[in-house]
Structures are given as C-alpha cells and as structure tokens.
Design an enzyme around this catalytic site. Structure first.
Site, PDB file in Angstrom:
ATOM      1  N   SER A 112     -55.211   0.150 -50.877  1.00  0.00           N
ATOM      2  CA  SER A 112     -56.010   0.969 -51.770  1.00  0.00           C
ATOM      3  C   SER A 112     -55.974   0.418 -53.184  1.00  0.00           C
ATOM      4  O   SER A 112     -54.920   0.133 -53.723  1.00  0.00           O
ATOM      5  CB  SER A 112     -55.483   2.411 -51.783  1.00  0.00           C
ATOM      6  OG  SER A 112     -56.168   3.160 -52.759  1.00  0.00           O
ATOM      7  N   SER A 113     -57.164   0.271 -53.765  1.00  0.00           N
ATOM      8  CA  SER A 113     -57.216  -0.216 -55.139  1.00  0.00           C
ATOM      9  C   SER A 113     -56.737   0.846 -56.116  1.00  0.00           C
ATOM     10  O   SER A 113     -56.522   0.565 -57.289  1.00  0.00           O
ATOM     11  CB  SER A 113     -58.652  -0.621 -55.489  1.00  0.00           C
ATOM     12  OG  SER A 113     -59.521   0.497 -55.367  1.00  0.00           O
ATOM     13  N   CYS A 114     -56.572   2.076 -55.659  1.00  0.00           N
ATOM     14  CA  CYS A 114     -56.083   3.142 -56.529  1.00  0.00           C
ATOM     15  C   CYS A 114     -54.788   3.704 -55.963  1.00  0.00           C
ATOM     16  O   CYS A 114     -54.597   4.907 -55.897  1.00  0.00           O
ATOM     17  CB  CYS A 114     -57.132   4.240 -56.683  1.00  0.00           C
ATOM     18  SG  CYS A 114     -57.685   4.945 -55.121  1.00  0.00           S
ATOM     19  N   GLY A 115     -53.924   2.798 -55.528  1.00  0.00           N
ATOM     20  CA  GLY A 115     -52.684   3.218 -54.898  1.00  0.00           C
ATOM     21  C   GLY A 115     -51.617   3.594 -55.893  1.00  0.00           C
ATOM     22  O   GLY A 115     -51.882   4.106 -56.970  1.00  0.00           O
TER      23      GLY A 115
END
Length: 282
Positions: A113-116
């Site tokens: 996830s790029s927003c992890g």
C-alpha cells in the site's frame, strides 16, 4: 482464465484525420489471494502466472521461503454467486508447520500500500521478517557497463508491451548479465512477484547472485520485495523513493536508479559497483 490482452474500438485522430479502429489493450483484472482458505489480499494484475504471483507475494510477506513451505495453489471453484469460476481467486495452502504471520491473516499494509504505515514502522517490519540478510551474502560485483546493457535487454524481452504499450516488466539477470527470467504485468510489483514466485516454485530462493531490473521507478515496495527474496542489487530506469533508499542503506541492498544509456545513479550499496580509479573522483 482471462486473456493477457483485449481489443477495444477507439477513435483515432492523426493530423486532423479521424478514423475508427480496434486497439490492443493490456488486460487488467482483480486477483484475490487467499491463504489456507482465508482472504488475505486483492491486487489488480494482468492475468497469467497467477500461482507464481501469489507465491511471490507470500515470499514478500514473509510467509514462504522454500518450495517445501508450499503445499499447493488452486483456483477457487464457485468464486461467483452462480458458482462459476472466474479464475480471479486463488487459494494458497501452506505445508504443515509453516508459521503464519502475526497479522491475523489480514492485509499487511506495509508491503503493497502506498499509504501504509509510517516509514520507520515499514523499515522495521522488513528488517524483522527478512529471511536472508543481504549484507551476509558473498559480495556480488558488477561493472557500470554491464548495468548499462540491462534496460535494452529488458525492453527487447517485453513481448506484450510491443502490442499494447501498457505493461511494466521485471527481469532477473545473473551477475554475468545472463537473462534468467522476465515477467510483464500492469503492476510493476506484480511482475516482481511473478519472478520471485517462479523462483520459489523452482526452489531457487534466495536469489543471492542475481540482479533485479525493473522498467519503472524503484519504490519502497520493490526494494522490500528484493530484500525479502535475497536479491542484492535492484536497478530501475527511473527514480527511487526516499524510503526505498533508506531501506536499501539499512539492509545492504545496492540500489541503482535513472539507469539510462551509460548514465545511472547509485543510491546505496556502491561497494558492489566496480569502478575504474579514474572514474571515482568528485
């Protein structure tokens, strides 16, 4: 199983001339990965090599490390309400005794996830789950000239890209520059998972004497996948992210970006690059 490419009618405008024609597009479909019957993750991918993709994904999650860890992978029959098989759901069954991760079989967001999670948590997660410390492998040494030859060789192996222009690619090369394997996918992370998964199925992990070449940028996720597979050198035609550089520096991964022609930037692990003495000034 879904096709790698599909045809769609498009309106084409060239120098003011309008026409209609069919165009070849890369296929994109969701793949749900289940682990021992429980849903784990969904990724958008180009159909094909789905079992390798799932296996490679689980290597990056720290679940699988050897071929003996894997009992089997199957498409789930009756994946829809009417009972038909869409070939978009796979179930990975691990061998008895394989330790499952401590995320209650829910999506481990730091890997894809790029927003992890925050940067420090992401780095800590990879450090604590990596099976093969890269810094402990015998030193792999390559020349800039060898690295400079890899993008064109990767590009020439992209068969589906030639028809669609819409695919990422990843390739494994030996330390002598031999092309070992290449995979294409709409997602660059999926292409890497397919490479690593095939290596796992062939009992070829860790990939400690290989170079991973990717067609786009070098994200944290791709650096993480290289580390988890024991790959000592990751090269990309575009830029790395700051977190990818941090991970490479911490784990001993050699990270090369902007690999175009004879030019490249080495962001970490420069000790694996063989330089002429006259080229090391400045």
């Amino acid at each position: 199983m879904g096709r790698v490419t599909e045809r769609r009618k498009v309106l084409r405008i060239r120098d003011g001339v309008v026409s209609t024609r069919p165009d070849t597009l890369v296929a994109e479909e969701p793949l749900e990965i289940r682990l021992n019957g429980k849903p784990l993750a969904i990724t958008m991918r180009t159909p094909g090599d789905d079992f390798a993709l799932a296996a490679g994904f689980l290597v990056s999650e720290g679940v699988l490390a050897t071929a003996s860890d894997l009992q089997n992978i199957v498409y789930c029959a009756g994946a829809t309400v009417d009972g038909s098989n869409t070939y978009n759901v796979v179930d990975v069954k691990t061998a008895p005794g394989v330790t499952l991760p401590d995320f209650s079989l829910e999506r481990n967001v730091y890997t894809s996830s790029s927003c992890g999670l925050c940067g420090k948590a992401s780095l800590d997660a990879v450090r604590t789950t990596a099976r093969w410390p890269i810094a402990d492998t015998p030193p792999l040494r390559v020349t800039p000239e060898l690295l400079a030859s890899l993008p064109d060789r990767l590009r020439s192996a992209q068969r589906v890209f030639d028809r669609t222009g819409g695919l990422h690619a990843a390739a494994l090369f030996s330390e002598d520059g031999e092309l070992l394997d290449t995979r294409e996918d709409v997602g660059r992370h999926n292409a890497v998972d397919k490479l690593v998964g095939r290596a796992l199925q062939n009992d070829g992990l860790p990939l400690s004497r290989t170079i991973l070449m990717v067609s786009g940028r070098a994200s944290f996720e791709l650096a993480q996948k290289a580390v988890m597979a024991g790959i000592p050198l990751l090269a990309a035609v575009s830029a790395p992210s700051s977190l990818a550089v941090d991970l490479a520096a911490e784990t001993g991964l050699t990270l090369v970006g902007f690999l175009r022609g004879s030019s490249m930037n080495v962001y970490a692990g420069e000790e694996r690059i063989v330089l002429r003495e006259s080229a090391t000034h400045g």
